[in-house]
Design a protein around this motif. Structure first.
Motif, PDB file in Angstrom:
ATOM      1  N   ASP A 119     -27.201  13.097  25.988  1.00  0.00           N
ATOM      2  CA  ASP A 119     -27.013  13.171  23.909  1.00  0.00           C
ATOM      3  C   ASP A 119     -26.521  14.723  23.414  1.00  0.00           C
ATOM      4  O   ASP A 119     -25.367  14.086  22.769  1.00  0.00           O
ATOM      5  CB  ASP A 119     -28.216  13.924  23.777  1.00  0.00           C
ATOM      6  CG  ASP A 119     -28.242  14.358  22.637  1.00  0.00           C
ATOM      7  OD1 ASP A 119     -28.528  13.175  20.855  1.00  0.00           O
ATOM      8  OD2 ASP A 119     -28.856  14.986  22.035  1.00  0.00           O
ATOM      9  N   ARG A 120     -26.282  14.934  24.350  1.00  0.00           N
ATOM     10  CA  ARG A 120     -25.622  16.466  24.135  1.00  0.00           C
ATOM     11  C   ARG A 120     -24.586  16.721  24.985  1.00  0.00           C
ATOM     12  O   ARG A 120     -23.382  17.123  24.061  1.00  0.00           O
ATOM     13  CB  ARG A 120     -26.200  17.751  24.756  1.00  0.00           C
ATOM     14  CG  ARG A 120     -27.918  18.369  24.817  1.00  0.00           C
ATOM     15  CD  ARG A 120     -27.854  19.059  22.781  1.00  0.00           C
ATOM     16  NE  ARG A 120     -27.458  17.592  22.654  1.00  0.00           N
ATOM     17  CZ  ARG A 120     -27.715  18.044  20.920  1.00  0.00           C
ATOM     18  NH1 ARG A 120     -26.889  18.539  20.348  1.00  0.00           N
ATOM     19  NH2 ARG A 120     -27.798  16.776  20.205  1.00  0.00           N
ATOM     20  N   VAL A 122     -22.019  13.567  23.899  1.00  0.00           N
ATOM     21  CA  VAL A 122     -21.832  13.373  23.111  1.00  0.00           C
ATOM     22  C   VAL A 122     -21.998  13.872  21.684  1.00  0.00           C
ATOM     23  O   VAL A 122     -20.718  13.876  20.831  1.00  0.00           O
ATOM     24  CB  VAL A 122     -22.901  11.339  22.808  1.00  0.00           C
ATOM     25  CG1 VAL A 122     -21.887  10.868  21.692  1.00  0.00           C
ATOM     26  CG2 VAL A 122     -22.594  10.991  24.130  1.00  0.00           C
ATOM     27  N   ALA A 123     -23.210  14.978  21.510  1.00  0.00           N
ATOM     28  CA  ALA A 123     -22.094  15.393  20.542  1.00  0.00           C
ATOM     29  C   ALA A 123     -21.523  16.751  20.314  1.00  0.00           C
ATOM     30  O   ALA A 123     -20.925  16.344  19.114  1.00  0.00           O
ATOM     31  CB  ALA A 123     -24.051  16.353  20.139  1.00  0.00           C
ATOM     32  N   GLN A 126     -17.783  14.275  22.084  1.00  0.00           N
ATOM     33  CA  GLN A 126     -17.446  12.962  20.496  1.00  0.00           C
ATOM     34  C   GLN A 126     -18.541  13.459  19.836  1.00  0.00           C
ATOM     35  O   GLN A 126     -19.077  11.976  18.951  1.00  0.00           O
ATOM     36  CB  GLN A 126     -17.786  12.464  21.481  1.00  0.00           C
ATOM     37  CG  GLN A 126     -17.158  11.603  23.072  1.00  0.00           C
ATOM     38  CD  GLN A 126     -17.737  10.391  23.665  1.00  0.00           C
ATOM     39  OE1 GLN A 126     -17.283   9.639  23.475  1.00  0.00           O
ATOM     40  NE2 GLN A 126     -17.480  10.644  24.916  1.00  0.00           N
ATOM     41  N   PRO A 127     -18.027  14.300  18.734  1.00  0.00           N
ATOM     42  CA  PRO A 127     -19.215  14.337  17.582  1.00  0.00           C
ATOM     43  C   PRO A 127     -18.608  13.244  16.983  1.00  0.00           C
ATOM     44  O   PRO A 127     -19.709  13.014  15.473  1.00  0.00           O
ATOM     45  CB  PRO A 127     -18.729  15.960  16.877  1.00  0.00           C
ATOM     46  CG  PRO A 127     -17.270  16.340  17.914  1.00  0.00           C
ATOM     47  CD  PRO A 127     -17.129  15.429  19.371  1.00  0.00           C
ATOM     48  N   GLN A 129     -17.929  10.132  17.111  1.00  0.00           N
ATOM     49  CA  GLN A 129     -18.552   9.485  17.008  1.00  0.00           C
ATOM     50  C   GLN A 129     -20.929   8.872  17.835  1.00  0.00           C
ATOM     51  O   GLN A 129     -20.749   8.234  17.788  1.00  0.00           O
ATOM     52  CB  GLN A 129     -18.023   8.484  18.937  1.00  0.00           C
ATOM     53  CG  GLN A 129     -16.594   8.077  18.298  1.00  0.00           C
ATOM     54  CD  GLN A 129     -15.635   9.380  18.385  1.00  0.00           C
ATOM     55  OE1 GLN A 129     -15.707  10.043  19.133  1.00  0.00           O
ATOM     56  NE2 GLN A 129     -14.947   8.561  17.283  1.00  0.00           N
ATOM     57  N   TYR A 130     -20.561  10.831  17.313  1.00  0.00           N
ATOM     58  CA  TYR A 130     -22.094  10.671  17.337  1.00  0.00           C
ATOM     59  C   TYR A 130     -22.835   9.722  17.020  1.00  0.00           C
ATOM     60  O   TYR A 130     -23.844   9.117  18.156  1.00  0.00           O
ATOM     61  CB  TYR A 130     -22.785  12.209  17.573  1.00  0.00           C
ATOM     62  CG  TYR A 130     -24.042  12.781  17.957  1.00  0.00           C
ATOM     63  CD1 TYR A 130     -24.568  12.409  19.046  1.00  0.00           C
ATOM     64  CD2 TYR A 130     -24.873  12.534  16.296  1.00  0.00           C
ATOM     65  CE1 TYR A 130     -25.705  12.941  19.615  1.00  0.00           C
ATOM     66  CE2 TYR A 130     -25.955  12.732  17.204  1.00  0.00           C
ATOM     67  CZ  TYR A 130     -26.881  12.995  18.518  1.00  0.00           C
ATOM     68  OH  TYR A 130     -28.026  13.300  18.864  1.00  0.00           O
ATOM     69  N   HIS A 131     -23.616   9.290  16.086  1.00  0.00           N
ATOM     70  CA  HIS A 131     -24.155   8.581  15.432  1.00  0.00           C
ATOM     71  C   HIS A 131     -24.283   7.526  15.318  1.00  0.00           C
ATOM     72  O   HIS A 131     -24.784   6.960  15.721  1.00  0.00           O
ATOM     73  CB  HIS A 131     -23.957   8.973  13.591  1.00  0.00           C
ATOM     74  CG  HIS A 131     -24.883  10.310  13.380  1.00  0.00           C
ATOM     75  ND1 HIS A 131     -26.404  10.635  13.271  1.00  0.00           N
ATOM     76  CD2 HIS A 131     -24.276  11.647  12.791  1.00  0.00           C
ATOM     77  CE1 HIS A 131     -25.787  12.141  13.325  1.00  0.00           C
ATOM     78  NE2 HIS A 131     -25.011  12.302  12.762  1.00  0.00           N
ATOM     79  N   MET A 134     -24.986   7.111  19.767  1.00  0.00           N
ATOM     80  CA  MET A 134     -26.560   7.705  19.467  1.00  0.00           C
ATOM     81  C   MET A 134     -27.477   7.347  18.302  1.00  0.00           C
ATOM     82  O   MET A 134     -28.220   7.562  17.574  1.00  0.00           O
ATOM     83  CB  MET A 134     -26.792   8.581  19.669  1.00  0.00           C
ATOM     84  CG  MET A 134     -26.457   9.557  20.991  1.00  0.00           C
ATOM     85  SD  MET A 134     -27.536   9.080  22.483  1.00  0.00           S
ATOM     86  CE  MET A 134     -28.661   9.537  22.339  1.00  0.00           C
TER      87      MET A 134
END
Length: 309
Positions: A119-120, A122-123, A126-127, A129-131, A134
């Motif tokens: 999770d961290r 991706v956050a 790849q900010p 695409q985060y939502h 995840m």
């Protein structure tokens, strides 16, 4: 041999050297367990009741605390009872269930830490695409994976143990440990499969650790050139890394004690090493996250301020 191998009860001898301290240990353990319940339930309640915290990172933290409650429930009530009881016994089935609960808890902790690392990653890496990555559906799948997979793996180990004929009902521990039960088998040749599956289990969770390290290598690499990402790393990743370090140290000590023994140390020290993973992470994890994560700290301070008024 068949008559000797029928074991219906186990005798736990880990408390034999603490007879004079049991009342003091009881009240100290009761206080500590109450604190574990308080901080974990409080954090779970804050996250569930506050819709502003219904984000992947906080949902995973909620899962983390719920898993801590699950694992400690497998140990503390029985331990408190033993401290006041002259006989420290547990039924055969109860012993297997206790081993299942406590070691599925430990493996689930590492699985949840791996999901939190992803999770961290991706956050921060790849900010944009985060939502989409995840999403709620994927998050629920990852949470189920982090609970069900360890449970099934440890249940397999316990099932293999249940088929063994045992020659002794004595366990020199405070609680039931699967590998200690395996070593009580009358016929060591029958434990080969148990050993193979146990080592496969260890390898699986070593790979979990490597995945976490790999994720943070990329996170650190991304944060080097960005002040904003460095701040995000310090705020959300440092608590995670601290919890991971505490957990890995306690688990490594437990595995070394379980596999190789610490026979040169006093029983009291061996007991502490054996129960570290049930004492330190369940209390430190919610405290570290509660004080370090801004949103949760603000919610806690808000509640305390409201009550003070």
């Amino acid at each position: 041999m068949d008559n000797v191998s029928v074991v219906t009860m186990f005798f736990l001898s880990g408390l034999n050297e603490t007879a004079n301290l049991r009342v003091a240990l009881f009240f100290l353990t009761l206080l500590f367990y109450s604190l574990i319940l308080l901080v974990n339930i409080s954090l779970v309640a804050i996250i569930i009741l506050d819709k502003g915290l219904h984000e992947p990172m906080y949902i995973l933290l909620c899962t983390f605390c719920m898993n801590g409650l699950y694992g400690t429930t497998g140990f503390y009530p029985k331990f408190l009872w033993d401290l006041l009881s002259p006989a420290h016994v547990i039924s055969y089935s109860g012993c297997l269930i206790q081993a299942l609960v406590m070691y599925s808890f430990a493996c689930s902790d590492l699985s949840i830490l791996a999901v939190m690392a992803y999770d961290r990653y991706v956050a921060i890496c790849q900010p944009l695409q985060y939502h989409s990555i995840m999403s709620k559906q994927r998050l629920m799948k990852l949470v189920c994976f982090s609970w069900m997979t360890p449970f099934c793996i440890i249940a397999t180990n316990i099932f293999l143990t249940s088929r063994l004929k045992l020659c002794s009902p004595y366990i020199a521990r405070l609680f039931c440990v699967n590998w200690i039960i395996v070593k009580l088998a009358c016929f060591p040749a029958e434990t080969t499969v148990n050993g193979v599956v146990a080592y496969l289990t260890i390898i699986i969770y070593v790979f979990h650790s490597f995945f976490i390290i790999w994720s943070y290598m990329y996170v650190v690499k991304t944060c080097v050139d960005s002040i904003e990402n460095r701040m995000k790393f310090m705020q959300t990743c440092v608590p995670h890394l601290t919890c991971l370090l505490i957990f890995l140290v306690t688990i490594v000590f437990d595995v070394m004690n379980m596999r190789f023994g610490l026979k040169g140390l006093p029983q009291t020290v061996q007991n502490f090493v054996a129960m570290e993973f049930l004492v330190i992470p369940p209390i430190t994890n919610p405290l570290i996250y509660g004080f370090k994560l801004t949103k949760i700290r603000n919610r806690i301070l808000g509640v305390l301020t409201f009550k003070a008024k």
